[in-house]
Write a protein that holds these residues in place. Structure first.
Motif, PDB file in Angstrom:
ATOM      1  N   HIS A 231       0.809  -1.217   0.000  1.00  0.00           N
ATOM      2  CA  HIS A 231       0.000   0.000   0.000  1.00  0.00           C
ATOM      3  C   HIS A 231       0.845   1.272   0.000  1.00  0.00           C
ATOM      4  O   HIS A 231       0.330   2.360  -0.306  1.00  0.00           O
ATOM      5  CB  HIS A 231      -0.926   0.019   1.219  1.00  0.00           C
ATOM      6  N   LEU A 232       2.138   1.156   0.323  1.00  0.00           N
ATOM      7  CA  LEU A 232       3.011   2.331   0.341  1.00  0.00           C
ATOM      8  C   LEU A 232       3.715   2.573  -0.987  1.00  0.00           C
ATOM      9  O   LEU A 232       4.314   3.639  -1.182  1.00  0.00           O
ATOM     10  CB  LEU A 232       4.061   2.186   1.447  1.00  0.00           C
ATOM     11  N   ARG A 233       3.668   1.626  -1.896  1.00  0.00           N
ATOM     12  CA  ARG A 233       4.455   1.744  -3.115  1.00  0.00           C
ATOM     13  C   ARG A 233       4.022   2.904  -4.004  1.00  0.00           C
ATOM     14  O   ARG A 233       4.832   3.434  -4.772  1.00  0.00           O
ATOM     15  CB  ARG A 233       4.432   0.425  -3.890  1.00  0.00           C
ATOM     16  N   ASP A 234       2.769   3.296  -3.927  1.00  0.00           N
ATOM     17  CA  ASP A 234       2.284   4.433  -4.704  1.00  0.00           C
ATOM     18  C   ASP A 234       2.195   5.716  -3.880  1.00  0.00           C
ATOM     19  O   ASP A 234       1.747   6.745  -4.383  1.00  0.00           O
ATOM     20  CB  ASP A 234       0.893   4.130  -5.277  1.00  0.00           C
ATOM     21  N   ASP A 235       2.627   5.659  -2.639  1.00  0.00           N
ATOM     22  CA  ASP A 235       2.506   6.807  -1.735  1.00  0.00           C
ATOM     23  C   ASP A 235       3.868   7.504  -1.622  1.00  0.00           C
ATOM     24  O   ASP A 235       4.660   7.234  -0.717  1.00  0.00           O
ATOM     25  CB  ASP A 235       2.019   6.339  -0.364  1.00  0.00           C
ATOM     26  N   SER A 236       4.142   8.392  -2.555  1.00  0.00           N
ATOM     27  CA  SER A 236       5.458   9.039  -2.592  1.00  0.00           C
ATOM     28  C   SER A 236       5.709   9.879  -1.348  1.00  0.00           C
ATOM     29  O   SER A 236       6.847   9.966  -0.872  1.00  0.00           O
ATOM     30  CB  SER A 236       5.587   9.902  -3.851  1.00  0.00           C
ATOM     31  N   ALA A 237       4.673  10.490  -0.796  1.00  0.00           N
ATOM     32  CA  ALA A 237       4.853  11.300   0.404  1.00  0.00           C
ATOM     33  C   ALA A 237       5.268  10.433   1.583  1.00  0.00           C
ATOM     34  O   ALA A 237       6.161  10.807   2.362  1.00  0.00           O
ATOM     35  CB  ALA A 237       3.562  12.056   0.727  1.00  0.00           C
ATOM     36  N   ALA A 238       4.638   9.273   1.725  1.00  0.00           N
ATOM     37  CA  ALA A 238       4.985   8.377   2.827  1.00  0.00           C
ATOM     38  C   ALA A 238       6.402   7.837   2.668  1.00  0.00           C
ATOM     39  O   ALA A 238       7.166   7.752   3.643  1.00  0.00           O
ATOM     40  CB  ALA A 238       3.983   7.227   2.900  1.00  0.00           C
ATOM     41  N   LEU A 239       6.798   7.472   1.452  1.00  0.00           N
ATOM     42  CA  LEU A 239       8.146   6.960   1.219  1.00  0.00           C
ATOM     43  C   LEU A 239       9.196   8.036   1.472  1.00  0.00           C
ATOM     44  O   LEU A 239      10.264   7.757   2.026  1.00  0.00           O
ATOM     45  CB  LEU A 239       8.260   6.424  -0.205  1.00  0.00           C
ATOM     46  N   THR A 240       8.888   9.255   1.071  1.00  0.00           N
ATOM     47  CA  THR A 240       9.813  10.357   1.320  1.00  0.00           C
ATOM     48  C   THR A 240       9.990  10.596   2.814  1.00  0.00           C
ATOM     49  O   THR A 240      11.103  10.872   3.290  1.00  0.00           O
ATOM     50  CB  THR A 240       9.305  11.640   0.643  1.00  0.00           C
ATOM     51  N   ALA A 241       8.909  10.452   3.567  1.00  0.00           N
ATOM     52  CA  ALA A 241       8.989  10.632   5.016  1.00  0.00           C
ATOM     53  C   ALA A 241       9.784   9.508   5.679  1.00  0.00           C
ATOM     54  O   ALA A 241      10.483   9.726   6.674  1.00  0.00           O
ATOM     55  CB  ALA A 241       7.582  10.703   5.606  1.00  0.00           C
ATOM     56  N   LEU A 242       9.695   8.303   5.128  1.00  0.00           N
ATOM     57  CA  LEU A 242      10.423   7.160   5.684  1.00  0.00           C
ATOM     58  C   LEU A 242      11.903   7.195   5.344  1.00  0.00           C
ATOM     59  O   LEU A 242      12.741   6.652   6.077  1.00  0.00           O
ATOM     60  CB  LEU A 242       9.811   5.854   5.164  1.00  0.00           C
ATOM     61  N   TRP A 243      12.272   7.811   4.232  1.00  0.00           N
ATOM     62  CA  TRP A 243      13.617   7.723   3.679  1.00  0.00           C
ATOM     63  C   TRP A 243      14.737   8.144   4.635  1.00  0.00           C
ATOM     64  O   TRP A 243      15.730   7.416   4.765  1.00  0.00           O
ATOM     65  CB  TRP A 243      13.691   8.526   2.386  1.00  0.00           C
ATOM     66  N   PRO A 244      14.664   9.262   5.333  1.00  0.00           N
ATOM     67  CA  PRO A 244      15.822   9.695   6.132  1.00  0.00           C
ATOM     68  C   PRO A 244      16.283   8.667   7.166  1.00  0.00           C
ATOM     69  O   PRO A 244      17.497   8.494   7.380  1.00  0.00           O
ATOM     70  CB  PRO A 244      15.325  10.984   6.804  1.00  0.00           C
ATOM     71  N   GLN A 245      15.359   7.985   7.821  1.00  0.00           N
ATOM     72  CA  GLN A 245      15.714   7.013   8.851  1.00  0.00           C
ATOM     73  C   GLN A 245      15.750   5.573   8.336  1.00  0.00           C
ATOM     74  O   GLN A 245      16.034   4.647   9.095  1.00  0.00           O
ATOM     75  CB  GLN A 245      14.721   7.110  10.018  1.00  0.00           C
TER      76      GLN A 245
END
Length: 316
Positions: A30-44
């Motif tokens: 469900h996160l694969r199309d959610d660019s905002a969520a992936l961007t938020a996860l990326w730093p950590q």
């Protein structure tokens, strides 16, 4: 027949005997199309870095060196260039990225087989998933329908042709792997390029229009000349060399003398005593007896399963 043994811990399939079929990572589709969520996860997030040959970046001791997304932020790569792998048990995100896309280095590089034998389960499983996706993406840069260039979407899990719009998804090739017994003995074969006296169970890819049971019978007959009377499914293991799914079976066969063709150098029946002694030796080479498959493979688990059932039958 006795119940199958609990699967052993494996880098590519089994977690532990109490939760054998629980995935190491939540793929979080469900996160694969959610660019905002992936961007938020990326730093950590933890990011496994793979070079062009498929080796992973490692530390001085050969363990996984997976930087955070924030550590990679100075390079040209980022969440848009990475493949989202999923979430671990603590909710931490994992990504994979090509080494050429980041300005970051590590002391060593480790191949997947070495990692499977020595890394913790989570790290080796993440590596296996990342390597399989890397292999698929590197070989599907152009559309098989029209030859147009393919662009990847859905966090790296979907290829879409820029000309005809065809969609392409990661592929997995199903293969059967089977422990064949005749009621008293176990049938094992060896390929010419293997180490001396190394033997394993019989395996082969499923062909179009076949059931798994038909594949078992055909592959055993083609490779060894032995006729299968019946088989049952036991379990599976992803095998990312480069992208197979091994479907494990046990089979009962006629006691035919093995006759090999082009695929195997030798095939022979082994007694319960011979298999027990080989299993007890593990990876130690005594220069005499057969060497069995390494413990990371479902082939060894199938051999252990056959031996356990044979021992139970012998005890009455």
């Amino acid at each position: 027949m006795s119940e199958p043994l609990a699967p052993q811990a494996s880098a590519f399939a089994f977690v532990d005997s109490g939760s054998a079929w629980r995935a190491v990572l939540d793929r979080a589709d469900h996160l694969r199309d959610d660019s905002a969520a992936l961007t938020a996860l990326w730093p950590q997030a933890r990011v496994i870095v793979l070079d062009a040959s498929g080796q992973a970046y490692a530390d001085d001791e050969g363990g996984l060196r997976a930087p955070s997304g924030q550590e990679l932020s100075e390079g040209p790569g980022g969440v848009g260039a990475a493949v989202f792998l999923g979430l671990d048990g603590e909710g931490g995100a994992w990504f994979a990225i090509e080494a050429e896309l980041v300005a970051w280095q590590a002391p060593r590089r480790v191949d997947l087989r070495s990692a499977a034998a020595h890394w913790p389960l989570l790290h080796a499983s993440v590596f296996a998933q990342a390597r399989a996706l890397q292999h698929w993406r590197s070989r599907h840069r152009f559309c098989g329908a029209c030859g147009g260039e393919v662009a990847f979407a859905r966090a790296g899990w979907l290829g879409r042709c820029g000309l005809c719009g065809s969609e392409h998804y990661p592929r997995t090739d199903p293969a059967v792997i089977v422990a064949v017994g005749d009621g008293e003995r176990l049938l094992l074969g060896r390929q010419a390029g293997w180490p001396p006296r190394r033997y394993s169970v019989i395996a082969g890819f499923v062909e179009p229009g076949e059931s798994l049971e038909q594949t078992v019978a055909r592959e055993v007959l083609e490779e060894t000349g032995v006729r299968v009377r019946g088989c049952r499914y036991l379990g599976s293991q992803p095998w990312p060399f480069p992208g197979a799914l091994m479907l494990g079976f046990s089979a009962l066969a006629e006691p035919d003398p093995p006759q090999v063709g082009d695929e195997l150098e030798e095939a022979r029946w082994f007694t319960r005593e011979e298999i027990r002694a080989a299993a007890a030796r593990g990876d130690r080479d005594d220069g005499v007896g057969p060497l069995l498959s390494p413990s990371i493979s479902i082939s060894r688990w199938l051999i252990d399963q056959w031996l356990a059932e044979a021992e139970a039958h012998a005890r009455g």
